[in-house]
Design a protein around this motif. Sequence first.
Motif, short mmCIF file in Angstrom:
data_model
loop_
_atom_site.label_atom_id
_atom_site.label_comp_id
_atom_site.label_asym_id
_atom_site.label_seq_id
_atom_site.Cartn_x
_atom_site.Cartn_y
_atom_site.Cartn_z
N LEU A 29 -15.89 14.70 -10.68
CA LEU A 29 -16.80 15.10 -9.61
C LEU A 29 -16.14 16.06 -8.63
N SER A 30 -14.84 15.94 -8.46
CA SER A 30 -14.15 16.80 -7.49
C SER A 30 -13.97 18.21 -8.01
N GLY A 31 -14.21 18.44 -9.28
CA GLY A 31 -14.20 19.79 -9.82
C GLY A 31 -12.90 20.16 -10.51
N LYS A 32 -12.92 21.33 -11.08
CA LYS A 32 -11.79 21.82 -11.87
C LYS A 32 -10.55 22.04 -11.02
N ARG A 33 -10.73 22.31 -9.76
CA ARG A 33 -9.61 22.60 -8.87
C ARG A 33 -8.59 21.47 -8.87
N THR A 34 -9.04 20.23 -8.88
CA THR A 34 -8.14 19.09 -8.82
C THR A 34 -7.26 19.00 -10.06
N PHE A 41 -1.06 21.28 -1.66
CA PHE A 41 -2.14 20.45 -1.14
C PHE A 41 -2.79 19.64 -2.26
N ASP A 42 -3.11 20.29 -3.38
CA ASP A 42 -3.73 19.59 -4.50
C ASP A 42 -2.79 18.55 -5.09
N LEU A 43 -1.50 18.88 -5.15
CA LEU A 43 -0.51 17.95 -5.69
C LEU A 43 -0.45 16.67 -4.85
N THR A 46 -3.45 14.53 -5.62
CA THR A 46 -3.37 13.96 -6.96
C THR A 46 -2.35 12.82 -7.01
N VAL A 47 -1.21 13.02 -6.37
CA VAL A 47 -0.20 11.95 -6.31
C VAL A 47 -0.75 10.75 -5.54
N ALA A 48 -1.46 11.01 -4.45
CA ALA A 48 -2.04 9.92 -3.66
C ALA A 48 -3.07 9.16 -4.48
N GLN A 78 -10.20 15.96 0.14
CA GLN A 78 -9.79 17.17 -0.57
C GLN A 78 -10.95 18.15 -0.68
N PHE A 79 -12.13 17.64 -0.98
CA PHE A 79 -13.30 18.51 -1.08
C PHE A 79 -13.58 19.18 0.26
#
Length: 176
Positions: A29-34, A41-43, A46-48, A78-79
């Motif tokens: 649902l969060s999209g391809k960016r994740t 920021f994305d990392l 994802t780690v969290a 994130q979104f």
Amino acid sequence: MFFDSWTGLVRVVLVGLPAYATLVLALRLSGKRTLAKMNAFDLVVTVALGSTLATILLTSNVALAEGIFAMAVLVAAQFAVAWAAVRSPRIRRAVKSTPTLLARHGRLDEDAMREQRVTRSEILQAVRSAGSGGLDQVAAVVLETDGSLSVITTGKAGDSTALSDVTDVPRHDTRG
């Protein structure tokens, strides 16, 4: 301790499967960016998310609903930040780095390499991976925001507009 109880193992399965399914759904649902090559920021998000999943699985005093809510909060945050970064240069600068020029017209920028902690060997590897045999065939090497190295060969440099968002590129220099 090697084994505590069957109850703990059953709990991991009963809580783990829906928590895992929720994580997969949240990532979709969060999209391809994740899931794409990540910037810092994305990392972190994802780690969290992974840490939250581990906490749900292994900490019996965290309810499944609390863990799912925590994952939802992380994905929503994130979104929201990504949405705001697309619309606000100030927020974008706060959460994303900019690409850095490490080599231009076959010459390495030793100061930029030192600042970004990139070695000559790493740049040469990227140049070879791009199919070039020498730095004389390289118009630019860029350290991207996700940590990868992009190599633009002299023959494919065009008007160099792809370098317009790269740190330390002279704005008047549009040579390939």
